[in-house]
Write a protein that holds these residues in place. Sequence first.
Motif, PDB file in Angstrom:
ATOM      1  N   MET A 235      13.152   1.864  -7.047  1.00  0.00           N
ATOM      2  CA  MET A 235      12.136   2.552  -7.179  1.00  0.00           C
ATOM      3  C   MET A 235      11.009   2.853  -6.790  1.00  0.00           C
ATOM      4  O   MET A 235      10.476   2.060  -6.214  1.00  0.00           O
ATOM      5  N   ALA A 236       9.762   3.924  -6.503  1.00  0.00           N
ATOM      6  CA  ALA A 236       9.381   4.529  -5.833  1.00  0.00           C
ATOM      7  C   ALA A 236       7.784   4.232  -6.513  1.00  0.00           C
ATOM      8  O   ALA A 236       8.164   4.372  -7.405  1.00  0.00           O
ATOM      9  N   ILE A 237       7.270   3.547  -6.170  1.00  0.00           N
ATOM     10  CA  ILE A 237       5.946   3.307  -5.711  1.00  0.00           C
ATOM     11  C   ILE A 237       4.382   3.752  -6.398  1.00  0.00           C
ATOM     12  O   ILE A 237       4.657   4.547  -5.135  1.00  0.00           O
ATOM     13  N   THR A 238       4.024   4.553  -7.384  1.00  0.00           N
ATOM     14  CA  THR A 238       2.896   5.855  -6.822  1.00  0.00           C
ATOM     15  C   THR A 238       1.863   5.844  -6.675  1.00  0.00           C
ATOM     16  O   THR A 238       1.357   4.427  -7.091  1.00  0.00           O
ATOM     17  N   ALA A 239       0.756   6.427  -6.416  1.00  0.00           N
ATOM     18  CA  ALA A 239      -0.256   5.998  -6.280  1.00  0.00           C
ATOM     19  C   ALA A 239      -1.036   5.543  -7.266  1.00  0.00           C
ATOM     20  O   ALA A 239      -1.864   4.888  -7.998  1.00  0.00           O
ATOM     21  N   GLN A 240      -0.415   6.404  -8.423  1.00  0.00           N
ATOM     22  CA  GLN A 240      -0.566   5.871  -9.897  1.00  0.00           C
ATOM     23  C   GLN A 240      -0.291   4.505 -10.006  1.00  0.00           C
ATOM     24  O   GLN A 240      -1.370   4.505 -10.975  1.00  0.00           O
ATOM     25  N   MET A 241       0.882   4.467 -10.278  1.00  0.00           N
ATOM     26  CA  MET A 241       0.980   3.095 -10.103  1.00  0.00           C
ATOM     27  C   MET A 241      -0.033   1.809 -10.323  1.00  0.00           C
ATOM     28  O   MET A 241      -0.122   1.396 -10.534  1.00  0.00           O
ATOM     29  N   VAL A 242       0.199   2.214  -8.935  1.00  0.00           N
ATOM     30  CA  VAL A 242      -0.975   1.036  -7.846  1.00  0.00           C
ATOM     31  C   VAL A 242      -2.808   1.174  -8.795  1.00  0.00           C
ATOM     32  O   VAL A 242      -3.307  -0.173  -8.723  1.00  0.00           O
ATOM     33  N   LYS A 243      -3.018   2.312  -8.771  1.00  0.00           N
ATOM     34  CA  LYS A 243      -4.080   2.645  -9.503  1.00  0.00           C
ATOM     35  C   LYS A 243      -4.620   1.795 -11.130  1.00  0.00           C
ATOM     36  O   LYS A 243      -4.725   0.886 -11.493  1.00  0.00           O
ATOM     37  N   GLU A 244      -2.995   1.613 -11.638  1.00  0.00           N
ATOM     38  CA  GLU A 244      -3.114   0.881 -12.993  1.00  0.00           C
ATOM     39  C   GLU A 244      -3.231  -0.465 -12.776  1.00  0.00           C
ATOM     40  O   GLU A 244      -3.821  -1.161 -13.292  1.00  0.00           O
ATOM     41  N   LEU A 245      -1.816  -0.632 -11.371  1.00  0.00           N
ATOM     42  CA  LEU A 245      -1.981  -2.157 -11.580  1.00  0.00           C
ATOM     43  C   LEU A 245      -3.894  -2.440 -11.420  1.00  0.00           C
ATOM     44  O   LEU A 245      -3.848  -4.036 -11.520  1.00  0.00           O
ATOM     45  N   ARG A 246      -4.209  -1.936 -10.362  1.00  0.00           N
ATOM     46  CA  ARG A 246      -5.389  -2.809  -9.544  1.00  0.00           C
ATOM     47  C   ARG A 246      -6.881  -2.213 -10.537  1.00  0.00           C
ATOM     48  O   ARG A 246      -7.104  -4.141 -10.672  1.00  0.00           O
ATOM     49  N   ASP A 247      -6.199  -1.368 -11.544  1.00  0.00           N
ATOM     50  CA  ASP A 247      -7.282  -1.879 -12.752  1.00  0.00           C
ATOM     51  C   ASP A 247      -7.345  -2.990 -13.628  1.00  0.00           C
ATOM     52  O   ASP A 247      -7.780  -3.629 -14.661  1.00  0.00           O
ATOM     53  N   THR A 248      -6.388  -3.189 -14.409  1.00  0.00           N
ATOM     54  CA  THR A 248      -5.631  -4.332 -14.469  1.00  0.00           C
ATOM     55  C   THR A 248      -6.183  -4.911 -14.386  1.00  0.00           C
ATOM     56  O   THR A 248      -6.634  -6.197 -15.091  1.00  0.00           O
ATOM     57  N   THR A 249      -5.576  -6.051 -12.938  1.00  0.00           N
ATOM     58  CA  THR A 249      -5.846  -6.890 -12.194  1.00  0.00           C
ATOM     59  C   THR A 249      -7.009  -7.382 -11.674  1.00  0.00           C
ATOM     60  O   THR A 249      -7.088  -8.329 -11.417  1.00  0.00           O
ATOM     61  N   GLY A 250      -7.595  -6.522 -10.674  1.00  0.00           N
ATOM     62  CA  GLY A 250      -8.656  -6.312  -9.904  1.00  0.00           C
ATOM     63  C   GLY A 250      -8.672  -6.773  -8.621  1.00  0.00           C
ATOM     64  O   GLY A 250      -8.810  -7.288  -8.128  1.00  0.00           O
ATOM     65  N   ALA A 251      -7.320  -6.857  -8.503  1.00  0.00           N
ATOM     66  CA  ALA A 251      -6.682  -7.112  -6.740  1.00  0.00           C
ATOM     67  C   ALA A 251      -6.380  -6.268  -5.747  1.00  0.00           C
ATOM     68  O   ALA A 251      -6.983  -4.654  -6.298  1.00  0.00           O
ATOM     69  N   GLY A 252      -6.059  -6.276  -4.813  1.00  0.00           N
ATOM     70  CA  GLY A 252      -6.725  -5.013  -3.569  1.00  0.00           C
ATOM     71  C   GLY A 252      -5.563  -4.128  -3.616  1.00  0.00           C
ATOM     72  O   GLY A 252      -4.908  -4.495  -4.450  1.00  0.00           O
ATOM     73  N   MET A 253      -6.246  -2.606  -2.859  1.00  0.00           N
ATOM     74  CA  MET A 253      -4.607  -1.532  -3.366  1.00  0.00           C
ATOM     75  C   MET A 253      -3.708  -2.403  -2.061  1.00  0.00           C
ATOM     76  O   MET A 253      -2.438  -2.105  -2.971  1.00  0.00           O
ATOM     77  N   MET A 254      -3.300  -2.765  -0.766  1.00  0.00           N
ATOM     78  CA  MET A 254      -2.336  -3.591  -0.625  1.00  0.00           C
ATOM     79  C   MET A 254      -1.488  -4.180  -1.193  1.00  0.00           C
ATOM     80  O   MET A 254      -0.344  -4.828  -1.739  1.00  0.00           O
TER      81      MET A 254
END
Length: 295
Positions: free
Chosen positions: A1-20
């Motif tokens: 499955m392709a990982i999109t920038a929006q998915m990364v942003k949503e996960l960062r917003d939810t967890t506070g984790a770094g982008m990478m």
Amino acid sequence: MAITAQMVKELRDTTGAGMMDAKKALTEVNGDMEAAIDWLRTKGLAKAAKKSGRVAAEGLVGISVRDGRGVAIEINSETDFVAKNADFQQMVRDITDLALQTGESIEVLRATHLNGKPVEEVITEAIARIGENMNLRRMHLLEGDTVVSYVHNTAAEGMGRIGVLVALNGPKDKAEAIGKQIAMHVAATSPASLSEKDLDPSLIEREKAILTEQARESGKPEAVIEKMIVGRMAKFFEEVTLLGQKFVINPDITVAQAAKDAGVEITGFARVAVGEGIEKEKEDFAAEVAKTLGA
């Protein structure tokens, strides 16, 4: 499955984790958002496990209590402008009072007549009259020797952004006094259940699995790991159950102890927050105003 920038942003917003870290987590679990949150927590990379349901929808929670019986209902609207509308507020008040009298379930309430028409039809007419979509979404009934209510961010009498009901057994005067404080505590802390035995088993298993993986990554012997998990699960139960939580009025004692000291027993609670778990498209303020005015 392709990982999109929006998915990364949503996960960062939810967890506070770094982008990478967020991108790696999503890649590891093939884009599954909940699994990615668990992966980050296992690795100690999630700064905070925020609630998965983002509060976005508008509307009001109506609360009504009488003679050891309380009800909380949620009626949603598209914007908070409508939630401030006197016509909408009167409808919420009328439906809340009706729910206290006759409601057995949300389905029964929708079919129950209000001023000669089913509640569902009353809401449909309000949609046409006010010009915005609405929905009777939830209803909670609670009974006990004494039922106490609390409304947070009050919009009008008996309605607001968060509604709480607490049922207690014991002397009525004592139950009402401590009950109001406990209801405010519930509004602030949003416990998952009354006690450990009331928790969703799947939630317990999920948390245990995460804590187990975290403990194993420490490299300690299995016997030590088992003790670590027992201690950490005990801490988890303290944090998510009402009776186990530290009382916000006096953090030196638990809510259970506060009730015991007051000579009462907490038998149940309900907390309803507007829009809990509903996704809503973000609009800028100008667009929302234009939408409300029918532009």
